[in-house]
Design a protein around this motif. Structure first.
Motif, PDB file in Angstrom:
ATOM      1  N   ASP A 208       0.828  -1.206   0.000  1.00 45.73           N
ATOM      2  CA  ASP A 208       0.000   0.000   0.000  1.00 45.73           C
ATOM      3  C   ASP A 208       0.862   1.256   0.000  1.00 45.73           C
ATOM      4  O   ASP A 208       0.553   2.235  -0.680  1.00 45.73           O
ATOM      5  N   ARG A 209       1.945   1.234   0.758  1.00 44.55           N
ATOM      6  CA  ARG A 209       2.845   2.398   0.779  1.00 44.55           C
ATOM      7  C   ARG A 209       3.472   2.629  -0.586  1.00 44.55           C
ATOM      8  O   ARG A 209       3.589   3.754  -1.065  1.00 44.55           O
ATOM      9  N   LEU A 210       3.878   1.548  -1.219  1.00 46.26           N
ATOM     10  CA  LEU A 210       4.534   1.660  -2.521  1.00 46.26           C
ATOM     11  C   LEU A 210       3.556   2.128  -3.597  1.00 46.26           C
ATOM     12  O   LEU A 210       3.886   2.969  -4.433  1.00 46.26           O
ATOM     13  N   LEU A 211       2.331   1.585  -3.588  1.00 45.89           N
ATOM     14  CA  LEU A 211       1.339   1.992  -4.577  1.00 45.89           C
ATOM     15  C   LEU A 211       0.914   3.439  -4.383  1.00 45.89           C
ATOM     16  O   LEU A 211       0.586   4.137  -5.349  1.00 45.89           O
ATOM     17  N   ALA A 212       0.923   3.903  -3.124  1.00 46.89           N
ATOM     18  CA  ALA A 212       0.557   5.297  -2.859  1.00 46.89           C
ATOM     19  C   ALA A 212       1.547   6.257  -3.489  1.00 46.89           C
ATOM     20  O   ALA A 212       1.209   7.415  -3.756  1.00 46.89           O
ATOM     21  N   ASP A 213       2.758   5.792  -3.759  1.00 45.60           N
ATOM     22  CA  ASP A 213       3.775   6.629  -4.384  1.00 45.60           C
ATOM     23  C   ASP A 213       3.644   6.639  -5.904  1.00 45.60           C
ATOM     24  O   ASP A 213       4.304   7.430  -6.578  1.00 45.60           O
ATOM     25  N   CYS A 214       2.796   5.733  -6.445  1.00 52.75           N
ATOM     26  CA  CYS A 214       2.597   5.649  -7.887  1.00 52.75           C
ATOM     27  C   CYS A 214       1.391   6.482  -8.297  1.00 52.75           C
ATOM     28  O   CYS A 214       0.668   7.024  -7.461  1.00 52.75           O
ATOM     29  N   ASP A 215       1.143   6.552  -9.606  1.00 51.62           N
ATOM     30  CA  ASP A 215       0.019   7.362 -10.062  1.00 51.62           C
ATOM     31  C   ASP A 215      -1.302   6.620  -9.861  1.00 51.62           C
ATOM     32  O   ASP A 215      -1.337   5.418  -9.587  1.00 51.62           O
ATOM     33  N   ASP A 216      -2.394   7.348 -10.021  1.00 56.72           N
ATOM     34  CA  ASP A 216      -3.718   6.795  -9.737  1.00 56.72           C
ATOM     35  C   ASP A 216      -4.074   5.639 -10.655  1.00 56.72           C
ATOM     36  O   ASP A 216      -4.758   4.695 -10.244  1.00 56.72           O
ATOM     37  N   GLU A 217      -3.626   5.696 -11.906  1.00 60.46           N
ATOM     38  CA  GLU A 217      -3.946   4.628 -12.853  1.00 60.46           C
ATOM     39  C   GLU A 217      -3.371   3.298 -12.399  1.00 60.46           C
ATOM     40  O   GLU A 217      -4.034   2.258 -12.481  1.00 60.46           O
ATOM     41  N   ILE A 218      -2.140   3.322 -11.897  1.00 59.37           N
ATOM     42  CA  ILE A 218      -1.508   2.090 -11.422  1.00 59.37           C
ATOM     43  C   ILE A 218      -2.270   1.546 -10.218  1.00 59.37           C
ATOM     44  O   ILE A 218      -2.558   0.340 -10.140  1.00 59.37           O
ATOM     45  N   ALA A 219      -2.608   2.414  -9.281  1.00 57.46           N
ATOM     46  CA  ALA A 219      -3.347   1.956  -8.096  1.00 57.46           C
ATOM     47  C   ALA A 219      -4.702   1.379  -8.488  1.00 57.46           C
ATOM     48  O   ALA A 219      -5.169   0.392  -7.888  1.00 57.46           O
ATOM     49  N   ARG A 220      -5.343   1.960  -9.501  1.00 58.79           N
ATOM     50  CA  ARG A 220      -6.675   1.501  -9.918  1.00 58.79           C
ATOM     51  C   ARG A 220      -6.601   0.122 -10.565  1.00 58.79           C
ATOM     52  O   ARG A 220      -7.463  -0.731 -10.358  1.00 58.79           O
ATOM     53  N   HIS A 221      -5.569  -0.113 -11.365  1.00 58.21           N
ATOM     54  CA  HIS A 221      -5.462  -1.385 -12.090  1.00 58.21           C
ATOM     55  C   HIS A 221      -4.748  -2.472 -11.289  1.00 58.21           C
ATOM     56  O   HIS A 221      -4.733  -3.633 -11.726  1.00 58.21           O
ATOM     57  N   TRP A 222      -4.152  -2.114 -10.174  1.00 63.49           N
ATOM     58  CA  TRP A 222      -3.344  -3.074  -9.412  1.00 63.49           C
ATOM     59  C   TRP A 222      -4.076  -4.377  -9.094  1.00 63.49           C
ATOM     60  O   TRP A 222      -3.524  -5.470  -9.334  1.00 63.49           O
TER      61      TRP A 222
END
Length: 242
Positions: A208-222
């Motif tokens: 979760d910490r790592l994904l929070a550092d990425c853009d919204d598109e990456i978090a949405r498709h994760w």
């Protein structure tokens, strides 16, 4: 100047009204991209030999899946080396000239390791076509893993501590978002495949910490990327990598 080289200043959040909850600022994990590549390479070089030994003569799909995964790991290692040699090492040579001899050795060893991966790829191709030869090939992978481990330890023990002194807090150098950006520009593995490979087995809180550092598109498709990757790799390692 590339935006990746610009330090990010401290984030200031206006005092919220009492009725509006504010999510805590997520702290970036320093050089997470580099550390995740190291961990993923170690993980797969440790389990691929056993997967080779377990290959059955009639399991053509399993052999193909293993060869495909080996090619992916090799491509990720190659991209990692190229990014370090072309992007990171020149920066360190400029701002930390005392590291030049070490960086020269690391770059030379990258070329040696790439040749070792090329030779081992040929052997893995033979083993996946003829499982009777898988045992000696598994030993070759273990020998390669020992060589890679030496290289990774030198980077982690002698280089990463100095990088923390060179790059300001908040710099994107060596971070997961920077790595994904560079993969998008390179002719290599896709960023989505790389992300799930890098985060396999990582603690969910840290994910979760790592994904929070990425853009919204990456978090949405994760979630979709993660589940698709699991379906592809379960036949190699078993559910949840067991």
């Amino acid at each position: 100047m590339s935006r990746h080289l610009l330090p990010v200043g401290p984030m200031t959040v206006p005092a919220p009204r009492e009725e509006i909850p504010v999510a805590p600022v997520v702290e970036t994990i320093p050089f997470a991209g580099l550390r995740l590549v190291h961990a993923a390479v170690r993980r797969d070089l440790a389990r691929i030999p056993q997967a080779l030994r377990l290959l059955q003569p009639d399991d053509h799909e399993g052999a193909l899946a293993l060869k495909r995964h080996w090619d992916f790991v090799t491509a990720m290692v190659t991209c990692h080396h190229e990014q370090q040699d072309a992007r990171l090492w020149p920066l360190l040579r400029r701002f930390a000239p005392e590291l030049r001899l070490l960086l020269n050795w690391l770059e030379s060893d990258h070329h040696n390791l790439d040749q070792c991966f090329t030779r081992t790829t040929t052997l893995v191709g033979i083993a996946t076509r003829d499982p009777a030869s898988s045992w000696p090939v598994s030993y070759a992978v273990e020998e390669l893993a020992a060589r890679v481990e030496t290289h990774l330890r030198i980077e982690e023990r002698q280089l990463l501590p100095r990088m923390a002194d060179v790059f300001q807090p908040g710099s994107r150098i060596g971070t997961l978002p920077e790595l994904l950006d560079l993969l998008r520009l390179a002719e290599g593995p896709s960023a989505s495949d790389a992300l799930v490979w890098l985060l396999e087995g990582v603690d969910p809180i840290q994910v979760d910490r790592l994904l929070a550092d990425c853009d919204d598109e990456i978090a949405r498709h994760w979630p979709h990327w993660r589940d698709t990757y699991a379906r592809c790799t379960d036949r190699l390692w078993g559910p949840a990598g067991q």
